[in-house]
Write a protein that holds these residues in place. Sequence first.
Motif, PDB file in Angstrom:
ATOM      1  N   GLU A  22       0.831  -1.202   0.000  1.00 41.07           N
ATOM      2  CA  GLU A  22       0.000   0.000   0.000  1.00 41.07           C
ATOM      3  C   GLU A  22       0.868   1.255   0.000  1.00 41.07           C
ATOM      4  OE1 GLU A  22      -4.058   0.494   1.979  1.00 41.07           O
ATOM      5  OE2 GLU A  22      -2.644   1.337   3.425  1.00 41.07           O
ATOM      6  N   THR A  23       0.534   2.203  -0.890  1.00 41.06           N
ATOM      7  CA  THR A  23       1.246   3.477  -0.952  1.00 41.06           C
ATOM      8  C   THR A  23       0.348   4.656  -0.589  1.00 41.06           C
ATOM      9  OG1 THR A  23       0.757   3.685  -3.311  1.00 41.06           O
ATOM     10  CG2 THR A  23       2.878   2.676  -2.696  1.00 41.06           C
ATOM     11  N   LYS A  24      -0.954   4.465  -0.747  1.00 37.12           N
ATOM     12  CA  LYS A  24      -1.934   5.485  -0.356  1.00 37.12           C
ATOM     13  C   LYS A  24      -3.043   4.757   0.390  1.00 37.12           C
ATOM     14  CE  LYS A  24      -1.531   7.643  -4.713  1.00 37.12           C
ATOM     15  NZ  LYS A  24      -2.244   7.953  -5.911  1.00 37.12           N
ATOM     16  N   ASP A  47       4.856  -2.013  -6.391  1.00 38.20           N
ATOM     17  CA  ASP A  47       5.868  -3.051  -6.186  1.00 38.20           C
ATOM     18  C   ASP A  47       7.140  -2.561  -6.862  1.00 38.20           C
ATOM     19  OD1 ASP A  47       7.505  -5.279  -5.989  1.00 38.20           O
ATOM     20  OD2 ASP A  47       5.997  -6.693  -6.693  1.00 38.20           O
ATOM     21  N   THR A  48       8.226  -2.562  -6.111  1.00 40.67           N
ATOM     22  CA  THR A  48       9.522  -2.123  -6.647  1.00 40.67           C
ATOM     23  C   THR A  48      10.559  -3.234  -6.575  1.00 40.67           C
ATOM     24  OG1 THR A  48      10.165  -1.244  -4.487  1.00 40.67           O
ATOM     25  CG2 THR A  48       9.115   0.292  -6.017  1.00 40.67           C
ATOM     26  N   ARG A  49      10.116  -4.462  -6.256  1.00 41.16           N
ATOM     27  CA  ARG A  49      11.087  -5.548  -6.061  1.00 41.16           C
ATOM     28  C   ARG A  49      10.860  -6.757  -6.967  1.00 41.16           C
ATOM     29  NH1 ARG A  49      10.837  -5.811   0.393  1.00 41.16           N
ATOM     30  NH2 ARG A  49       8.991  -6.919  -0.242  1.00 41.16           N
ATOM     31  N   PHE A  50      10.000  -6.633  -7.971  1.00 40.83           N
ATOM     32  CA  PHE A  50       9.710  -7.793  -8.814  1.00 40.83           C
ATOM     33  C   PHE A  50      10.755  -7.958  -9.921  1.00 40.83           C
ATOM     34  CE2 PHE A  50       7.450  -4.206 -10.623  1.00 40.83           C
ATOM     35  CZ  PHE A  50       7.632  -4.341 -11.996  1.00 40.83           C
ATOM     36  N   GLY A  73      14.546  -4.897  -8.234  1.00 38.63           N
ATOM     37  CA  GLY A  73      15.121  -3.598  -7.926  1.00 38.63           C
ATOM     38  C   GLY A  73      15.287  -2.708  -9.144  1.00 38.63           C
ATOM     39  N   ALA A  74      15.228  -3.281 -10.346  1.00 36.63           N
ATOM     40  CA  ALA A  74      15.368  -2.489 -11.565  1.00 36.63           C
ATOM     41  C   ALA A  74      14.001  -2.121 -12.148  1.00 36.63           C
ATOM     42  CB  ALA A  74      16.174  -3.262 -12.600  1.00 36.63           C
ATOM     43  N   SER A 112       4.597   2.458 -14.908  1.00 32.27           N
ATOM     44  CA  SER A 112       5.680   1.512 -14.629  1.00 32.27           C
ATOM     45  C   SER A 112       6.987   2.065 -15.163  1.00 32.27           C
ATOM     46  CB  SER A 112       5.381   0.158 -15.258  1.00 32.27           C
ATOM     47  OG  SER A 112       5.346   0.285 -16.669  1.00 32.27           O
ATOM     48  N   ARG A 113       8.040   1.434 -14.715  1.00 24.38           N
ATOM     49  CA  ARG A 113       9.371   1.803 -15.174  1.00 24.38           C
ATOM     50  C   ARG A 113      10.052   0.529 -15.604  1.00 24.38           C
ATOM     51  NH1 ARG A 113      14.314   2.468 -11.460  1.00 24.38           N
ATOM     52  NH2 ARG A 113      13.009   1.226 -10.197  1.00 24.38           N
TER      53      ARG A 113
END
Length: 168
Positions: free
Chosen positions: A85-87, A105-108, A134-135, A167-168
């Motif tokens: 959750e971010t908000k 999610d920043t770890r997939f 992480g990327a 997304s990045r």
Amino acid sequence: MAITFAEGTVSGEFRQVFGAMTAAPVRVRGTWLEITPRYAGYFDFHSNDQRRGELNLTFGISGPAVPSGCSIGTDADPVRLVLKETKASTVVSQDPLVVAFGVADTRFTVPRTSGCGRLGAVLDAVLRMPSPAGANSLELDARVGLRGYGSAGAVASSASGLISGKSR
């Protein structure tokens, strides 16, 4: 992305049932490619202190000369999201009950392409696949509509969510 699912207690046991997922194609910046998120066989939206939910996805790839069935990941090797959750949840509507919240999610990890034939290696290079934890990052704004239903021995709700993100 829109997801329909049902969850609730049946005979004292919590259960979830996936209904459907639809999503529009998204243009891959700087390329002629589009990717379309697709359900990859697993979801769990039962929240706890560690996560808001989990969702496995593949991403269909389309573009000039890209063969049908070309994708990022497979049902056996999907993109596995563990959404945090971010908000915090806010009530958008009371009748019907609709809540909004943010997740990320920043770890997939992201696996290499599959089903792309001779273009596979080229697409992997263009998309920089596989991509390590992480990327990558995915941020989603979710709206979930809740509707109750029940019968003898069952107390459940059905939910349908509209999720948009970057997304990045």
